[in-house]
Design an enzyme around this catalytic site. Structure first.
Site, mmCIF file in Angstrom:
data_model
loop_
_atom_site.group_PDB
_atom_site.id
_atom_site.type_symbol
_atom_site.label_atom_id
_atom_site.label_comp_id
_atom_site.label_asym_id
_atom_site.label_seq_id
_atom_site.Cartn_x
_atom_site.Cartn_y
_atom_site.Cartn_z
ATOM 1 N N CYS A 290 -3.734 -1.245 5.619
ATOM 2 C CA CYS A 290 -3.430 -0.966 4.216
ATOM 3 C C CYS A 290 -4.729 -0.579 3.528
ATOM 4 O O CYS A 290 -5.718 -1.318 3.618
ATOM 5 C CB CYS A 290 -2.828 -2.203 3.557
ATOM 6 S SG CYS A 290 -2.603 -2.094 1.766
ATOM 7 N N ASN A 291 -4.727 0.568 2.869
ATOM 8 C CA ASN A 291 -5.937 1.007 2.171
ATOM 9 C C ASN A 291 -6.328 0.044 1.058
ATOM 10 O O ASN A 291 -7.501 -0.315 0.899
ATOM 11 C CB ASN A 291 -5.728 2.418 1.607
ATOM 12 C CG ASN A 291 -5.509 3.453 2.686
ATOM 13 O OD1 ASN A 291 -4.373 3.674 3.111
ATOM 14 N ND2 ASN A 291 -6.564 4.082 3.139
ATOM 15 N N THR A 292 -5.346 -0.387 0.261
ATOM 16 C CA THR A 292 -5.626 -1.266 -0.876
ATOM 17 C C THR A 292 -6.194 -2.596 -0.410
ATOM 18 O O THR A 292 -7.187 -3.094 -0.958
ATOM 19 C CB THR A 292 -4.346 -1.500 -1.694
ATOM 20 O OG1 THR A 292 -3.881 -0.249 -2.203
ATOM 21 C CG2 THR A 292 -4.599 -2.448 -2.851
ATOM 22 N N GLY B 96 -0.514 -3.110 -4.875
ATOM 23 C CA GLY B 96 -1.335 -2.215 -5.680
ATOM 24 C C GLY B 96 -1.567 -2.642 -7.125
ATOM 25 O O GLY B 96 -2.704 -2.616 -7.619
ATOM 26 N N ASP C 273 0.004 -5.817 6.239
ATOM 27 C CA ASP C 273 0.213 -4.882 5.124
ATOM 28 C C ASP C 273 1.232 -5.521 4.200
ATOM 29 O O ASP C 273 1.941 -6.462 4.579
ATOM 30 C CB ASP C 273 0.725 -3.534 5.637
ATOM 31 C CG ASP C 273 0.725 -2.435 4.577
ATOM 32 O OD1 ASP C 273 0.252 -2.684 3.451
ATOM 33 O OD2 ASP C 273 1.224 -1.324 4.880
ATOM 34 N N SER C 274 1.333 -4.999 2.987
ATOM 35 C CA SER C 274 2.347 -5.512 2.070
ATOM 36 C C SER C 274 3.746 -5.151 2.550
ATOM 37 O O SER C 274 4.685 -5.919 2.379
ATOM 38 C CB SER C 274 2.125 -4.958 0.661
ATOM 39 O OG SER C 274 2.218 -3.541 0.656
ATOM 40 N N CYS D 177 -2.758 6.891 1.994
ATOM 41 C CA CYS D 177 -1.960 5.666 1.969
ATOM 42 C C CYS D 177 -1.209 5.613 3.284
ATOM 43 O O CYS D 177 -0.652 6.634 3.730
ATOM 44 C CB CYS D 177 -0.988 5.681 0.791
ATOM 45 S SG CYS D 177 0.213 4.316 0.790
ATOM 46 N N THR D 178 -1.200 4.458 3.923
ATOM 47 C CA THR D 178 -0.582 4.367 5.247
ATOM 48 C C THR D 178 0.905 4.704 5.216
ATOM 49 O O THR D 178 1.459 5.182 6.214
ATOM 50 C CB THR D 178 -0.796 2.970 5.844
ATOM 51 O OG1 THR D 178 -0.349 1.964 4.917
ATOM 52 C CG2 THR D 178 -2.265 2.734 6.146
ATOM 53 N N HIS D 179 1.566 4.476 4.087
ATOM 54 C CA HIS D 179 2.985 4.824 3.990
ATOM 55 C C HIS D 179 3.216 6.331 4.195
ATOM 56 O O HIS D 179 4.247 6.737 4.738
ATOM 57 C CB HIS D 179 3.544 4.439 2.610
ATOM 58 C CG HIS D 179 3.877 2.988 2.467
ATOM 59 N ND1 HIS D 179 2.923 2.028 2.241
ATOM 60 C CD2 HIS D 179 5.066 2.331 2.506
ATOM 61 C CE1 HIS D 179 3.501 0.840 2.137
ATOM 62 N NE2 HIS D 179 4.806 1.001 2.296
#
Length: 253
Positions: free
Chosen positions: A70-72, A40, A7-8, A177-179
């Site tokens: 991460c969705n993006t 993003g 993930d970022s 969003c995973t966050h």
């Protein structure tokens, strides 16, 4: 058993913690990109390049599965990652939990980043999995960034803004969003009604373990952290969340 997550930033903590709860013995490699985040606003090609760099760094540690938490990155890079790593290394993506949220046919609100909200990708998921539910998209500008910084005031403001734009009759909220899964308690408290929250972490963990199979050798419950490819440790912001604290607790195997 060794599983890598990409993930970022710290959004991957939710899926990593879900895997840890399901398999305390799993050795985890978390590969973030603090030098390149946020992903993003980048172009799809740039997102793919950064996701590939994180995945390649993680792959050097010889995991048995790779999770794109991460969705993006899933939207833009999953196909490229699978082309590079499969079949030798299973690659598991992240999809918003629209299908289970819409299963009862209620009023569904999808909380997502501004870029994802209204996107062709999300519209496609709504068309495919929305069923008979009444689905609303709720943009959450700044929320992922606030979670990444563990900025409580900014989190509170962004959550309050999104909650105010969520229909009062909402029965189910998709955390797109995973966050957002790191602050699900604050989101639940901000909603006007007892809506059910739907994240992706548990489903990601279950799918990852299914792909690996029951015969996979046990691990030692270790944690390896990579920041833009460099060996590191979880940042203090990650430890502000229960998921981060769980990952750094002594292994129970």
């Amino acid at each position: 058993m060794k599983i890598a997550l990409v993930d970022s930033g710290i959004g991957l903590l939710a899926a990593a913690a879900a895997i840890r709860r399901a398999r305390p013995d799993a050795d985890l490699v978390v590969s973030c990109d603090p030098d390149g985040m946020p992903w993003g606003p980048r172009t799809p090609e740039d997102i793919t390049a950064h996701a590939l760099a994180c995945a390649r760094a993680a792959a050097e540690h010889r995991p048995e599965a790779l999770v794109v938490a991460c969705n993006t990155a899933t939207v833009h890079a999953l196909a490229r990652l699978r082309t590079e790593f499969e079949p030798g290394l299973p690659v598991i993506g992240t999809v918003p939990a629209i299908k289970p949220a819409a299963a009862a046919g209620g009023v569904v609100a999808i909380w997502a980043t501004s870029r994802t909200t209204g996107s062709a990708y999300q519209q496609g998921l709504i068309s495919e999995f929305g069923g008979g539910a009444e689905v609303h998209e709720v943009a959450c500008p700044g929320l992922a960034e606030a979670v990444e910084r563990a900025d409580e005031d900014a989190i509170a403001a962004a959550v309050a803004s999104a909650a105010a734009r969520t229909p009062a009759a909402t029965t189910d909220v998709v955390l797109g969003c995973t966050h957002y899964e790191l602050i699900d308690d604050r989101i639940a408290a901000a909603l006007t009604g007892p809506a059910r929250l739907h994240g992706s972490a548990d489903a990601i963990a279950a799918q990852t373990l299914r792909r690996l199979g029951p015969e996979t050798r046990p691990g030692n419950g270790t944690l390896t952290v990579l920041h833009s490819g460099r060996p590191s440790a979880l940042r203090p912001e990650a430890l502000a969340y229960p998921q981060g604290a769980l990952l750094t607790a002594p292994a129970r195997v």
